[in-house]
Design an enzyme around this catalytic site. Sequence first.
Site, PDB file in Angstrom:
ATOM      1  N   CYS A  65       0.835  -1.190   0.000  1.00  0.00           N
ATOM      2  CA  CYS A  65       0.000   0.000   0.000  1.00  0.00           C
ATOM      3  C   CYS A  65       0.874   1.245   0.000  1.00  0.00           C
ATOM      4  O   CYS A  65       1.785   1.365   0.809  1.00  0.00           O
ATOM      5  CB  CYS A  65      -0.882  -0.041   1.243  1.00  0.00           C
ATOM      6  SG  CYS A  65      -1.653   1.502   1.683  1.00  0.00           S
ATOM      7  N   GLU A  66       0.599   2.165  -0.914  1.00  0.00           N
ATOM      8  CA  GLU A  66       1.411   3.369  -0.991  1.00  0.00           C
ATOM      9  C   GLU A  66       1.131   4.338   0.156  1.00  0.00           C
ATOM     10  O   GLU A  66       1.898   5.260   0.371  1.00  0.00           O
ATOM     11  CB  GLU A  66       1.228   4.071  -2.333  1.00  0.00           C
ATOM     12  CG  GLU A  66      -0.116   4.685  -2.581  1.00  0.00           C
ATOM     13  CD  GLU A  66      -0.208   5.326  -3.950  1.00  0.00           C
ATOM     14  OE1 GLU A  66      -0.882   6.359  -4.042  1.00  0.00           O
ATOM     15  OE2 GLU A  66       0.375   4.809  -4.927  1.00  0.00           O
ATOM     16  N   HIS A  67       0.077   4.101   0.904  1.00  0.00           N
ATOM     17  CA  HIS A  67      -0.240   4.989   2.025  1.00  0.00           C
ATOM     18  C   HIS A  67       0.432   4.565   3.325  1.00  0.00           C
ATOM     19  O   HIS A  67       0.793   5.420   4.136  1.00  0.00           O
ATOM     20  CB  HIS A  67      -1.754   5.067   2.238  1.00  0.00           C
ATOM     21  CG  HIS A  67      -2.475   5.525   1.024  1.00  0.00           C
ATOM     22  ND1 HIS A  67      -3.544   4.858   0.495  1.00  0.00           N
ATOM     23  CD2 HIS A  67      -2.253   6.580   0.206  1.00  0.00           C
ATOM     24  CE1 HIS A  67      -3.976   5.490  -0.585  1.00  0.00           C
ATOM     25  NE2 HIS A  67      -3.201   6.537  -0.789  1.00  0.00           N
ATOM     26  N   HIS A  68       0.569   3.264   3.556  1.00  0.00           N
ATOM     27  CA  HIS A  68       1.136   2.768   4.809  1.00  0.00           C
ATOM     28  C   HIS A  68       2.331   1.835   4.608  1.00  0.00           C
ATOM     29  O   HIS A  68       2.930   1.396   5.575  1.00  0.00           O
ATOM     30  CB  HIS A  68       0.072   2.002   5.609  1.00  0.00           C
ATOM     31  CG  HIS A  68      -1.126   2.823   5.940  1.00  0.00           C
ATOM     32  ND1 HIS A  68      -2.272   2.794   5.176  1.00  0.00           N
ATOM     33  CD2 HIS A  68      -1.348   3.727   6.922  1.00  0.00           C
ATOM     34  CE1 HIS A  68      -3.160   3.629   5.688  1.00  0.00           C
ATOM     35  NE2 HIS A  68      -2.628   4.215   6.742  1.00  0.00           N
ATOM     36  N   GLN A 106      -5.011  -0.513  -5.015  1.00  0.00           N
ATOM     37  CA  GLN A 106      -5.549  -1.603  -5.823  1.00  0.00           C
ATOM     38  C   GLN A 106      -6.249  -1.111  -7.081  1.00  0.00           C
ATOM     39  O   GLN A 106      -6.147  -1.751  -8.137  1.00  0.00           O
ATOM     40  CB  GLN A 106      -6.499  -2.452  -4.970  1.00  0.00           C
ATOM     41  CG  GLN A 106      -7.022  -3.668  -5.713  1.00  0.00           C
ATOM     42  CD  GLN A 106      -7.791  -4.590  -4.807  1.00  0.00           C
ATOM     43  OE1 GLN A 106      -7.485  -4.730  -3.639  1.00  0.00           O
ATOM     44  NE2 GLN A 106      -8.816  -5.233  -5.354  1.00  0.00           N
ATOM     45  N   HIS A 134      -6.071  -6.092   2.382  1.00  0.00           N
ATOM     46  CA  HIS A 134      -5.134  -5.009   2.646  1.00  0.00           C
ATOM     47  C   HIS A 134      -4.730  -5.040   4.114  1.00  0.00           C
ATOM     48  O   HIS A 134      -5.569  -4.842   4.996  1.00  0.00           O
ATOM     49  CB  HIS A 134      -5.779  -3.665   2.289  1.00  0.00           C
ATOM     50  CG  HIS A 134      -6.043  -3.520   0.831  1.00  0.00           C
ATOM     51  ND1 HIS A 134      -5.401  -2.589   0.064  1.00  0.00           N
ATOM     52  CD2 HIS A 134      -6.854  -4.211  -0.017  1.00  0.00           C
ATOM     53  CE1 HIS A 134      -5.808  -2.698  -1.190  1.00  0.00           C
ATOM     54  NE2 HIS A 134      -6.694  -3.671  -1.262  1.00  0.00           N
ATOM     55  N   CYS A 136      -3.086  -2.945   5.707  1.00  0.00           N
ATOM     56  CA  CYS A 136      -3.232  -1.634   6.358  1.00  0.00           C
ATOM     57  C   CYS A 136      -4.587  -1.533   7.056  1.00  0.00           C
ATOM     58  O   CYS A 136      -4.777  -0.691   7.929  1.00  0.00           O
ATOM     59  CB  CYS A 136      -3.038  -0.495   5.361  1.00  0.00           C
ATOM     60  SG  CYS A 136      -4.171  -0.517   3.968  1.00  0.00           S
TER      61      CYS A 136
END
Length: 178
Positions: A65-68, A106, A134, A136
């Site tokens: 995940c590019e956020h976490h 995704q 996910h 995250c």
Amino acid sequence: MILWLGDDPLREGLLDTPARVVRAFEEWFSGYRLKPEEILSMTFEEVEGYAEPVTLRGIQFESYCEHHMAPIIGVVHISYIPDRKVVGLSKLARIVDLYAKRLQVQEKLTAQIANTVQAVLNPKGVAVMISAEHQCMSTRGVLKHGVDTITTQYTGEFSLDKSRQSQFVKLVTSGISR
């Protein structure tokens, strides 16, 4: 990072950890070094006029995940309708890995796979479905385990013909076994 966590980077078990982390990141994010056009460049035209969908079901993948930077783990299903040529089946799995081995969301992963197969192979249509958990969401935050996120992307005949979409969904969700 080891210091930030509160551990001793000079402890025996952690001495080689920085180098191991670098090697792991090189593997986990190797998709940035690959080119999809090279992967899909070799095609075969001796197909006796075959013009129905070619479907790969259950291509396993891991992404982040590019956020976490937490793992995304799931499966990709791909189908394409050839236009006088086919590509080696392993090449489609390699395209999944190319994009999965990058920081991702995704929805973008789904679109990148479909759009790349469409742009490079120029088939009559492409369908992609991804089902993934996910981490995250399951290992932090709301802590909801076993939740699958499902995304789809259609191009060409698959986007124009609802019966083609239905055929794809039925193929990838049915209980077909080897």
